[in-house]
Design an enzyme around this catalytic site. Sequence first.
Site, PDB file in Angstrom:
ATOM      1  N   ASP A 148       0.922  -1.409   0.021  1.00  0.00           N
ATOM      2  CA  ASP A 148       0.087  -0.126  -0.026  1.00  0.00           C
ATOM      3  C   ASP A 148       0.895   1.270  -0.065  1.00  0.00           C
ATOM      4  OD1 ASP A 148      -3.145   1.013   0.958  1.00  0.00           O
ATOM      5  OD2 ASP A 148      -1.420   2.026   1.748  1.00  0.00           O
TER       6      ASP A 148
ATOM      7  N   TYR B  33       3.110   9.840  -0.268  1.00  0.00           N
ATOM      8  CA  TYR B  33       3.962   9.069   0.497  1.00  0.00           C
ATOM      9  C   TYR B  33       5.568   9.552  -0.283  1.00  0.00           C
ATOM     10  CZ  TYR B  33       0.564   6.306   2.449  1.00  0.00           C
ATOM     11  OH  TYR B  33      -0.626   5.680   3.242  1.00  0.00           O
TER      12      TYR B  33
ATOM     13  N   LYS C 268      -2.877   6.089  -3.902  1.00  0.00           N
ATOM     14  CA  LYS C 268      -3.992   6.947  -3.890  1.00  0.00           C
ATOM     15  C   LYS C 268      -3.877   8.304  -4.339  1.00  0.00           C
ATOM     16  CE  LYS C 268      -3.947   4.480   0.732  1.00  0.00           C
ATOM     17  NZ  LYS C 268      -2.415   4.642   1.011  1.00  0.00           N
TER      18      LYS C 268
END
Length: 283
Positions: free
Chosen positions: A48, A53, A78
């Site tokens: 994930d 990030y 995401k």
Amino acid sequence: MPSAASGFPLSNGVKIPCIGLGTWQIPDNQELVRHIHKAVEIGYRHIDTAHIYGNERSVGEAVRTCGMPRDKIFVTSKLWNADRGYKETLAAFDTTLKTLGLDYLDLFLIHWPAARGEAMTWQSINSGTWRAMEEIYESGRVRSIGVSNFLIHHLVPLLARARIAPMVNQLEFHPGYMQAPTVEFCQSRGIQVEAWSPLGRGALIHHPLLSEIGAKYGVTGAQVALRWALQHGAIVLPKSMNAERLKQNTELFGFSISSEDMAAIDAMPQTAFSGLDPDHVTF
Ligand code: A2P
């Protein structure tokens, strides 16, 4: 015996491994590549990440070089908040795929709902973003789509306008912060819940109740927290930079928490909440 690779079925039939490796705050470098290789060796089949990030490059490299066929690893990324909106989402997805160096994603999520400003504005931003998510899904470049940090009042208007319902909602979910109304809402509509920070960012690992229950089953408090989430039907995304703890976080299938102990954990007062309220985050 089930394992980290055991799948929960999404509403479109895609199987998602029930334990995923979280990568938040792990820098984009060769250490992350080696870390993911190690995790795959241990048995992780689900990674994930997120655009914000800043580590999609290394995550993609690790997936491409881990020695497993691409279709054996489930990869999530995401959409960041700055990329909300129809056109922006289409472009951001292309960037994510390119940065990862992959041909397709397994799951793409809207990272946070638009939730501030005038009532109608945030709803239309979310539905414009979702329209792009639906198109990306129909193009075949992502196997499933969903949201993250959406509460009931964000989901209701999205579902009212959606042609394709979100398959996943990734939420803060751990002992001491179980967001029962949102989880029940999702589960009653076939939206798979994923738990971010299932260990309360590490704050729960020495919690007396979890340690005490763990001692009964011969496991750690961390394993109790993860197993509790799985027994609630949530996918867990724990994070550890330590090989022993990475392995420990997959060893969740040799015991089962009794309904009495589940209820005791459910009754914990609010503990280890991140403070991130989706209606009031400032990013
Ligand atoms: P470490 O990387 O040193 O193992 P969360 O996934 O809820 O954000 O929590 C992550 C934190 O929990 C990290 O600080 C990680 O530290 C710690 N952690 C992860 N797994 C375990 C475990 N099995 N036992 C103890 N600490 C753990």
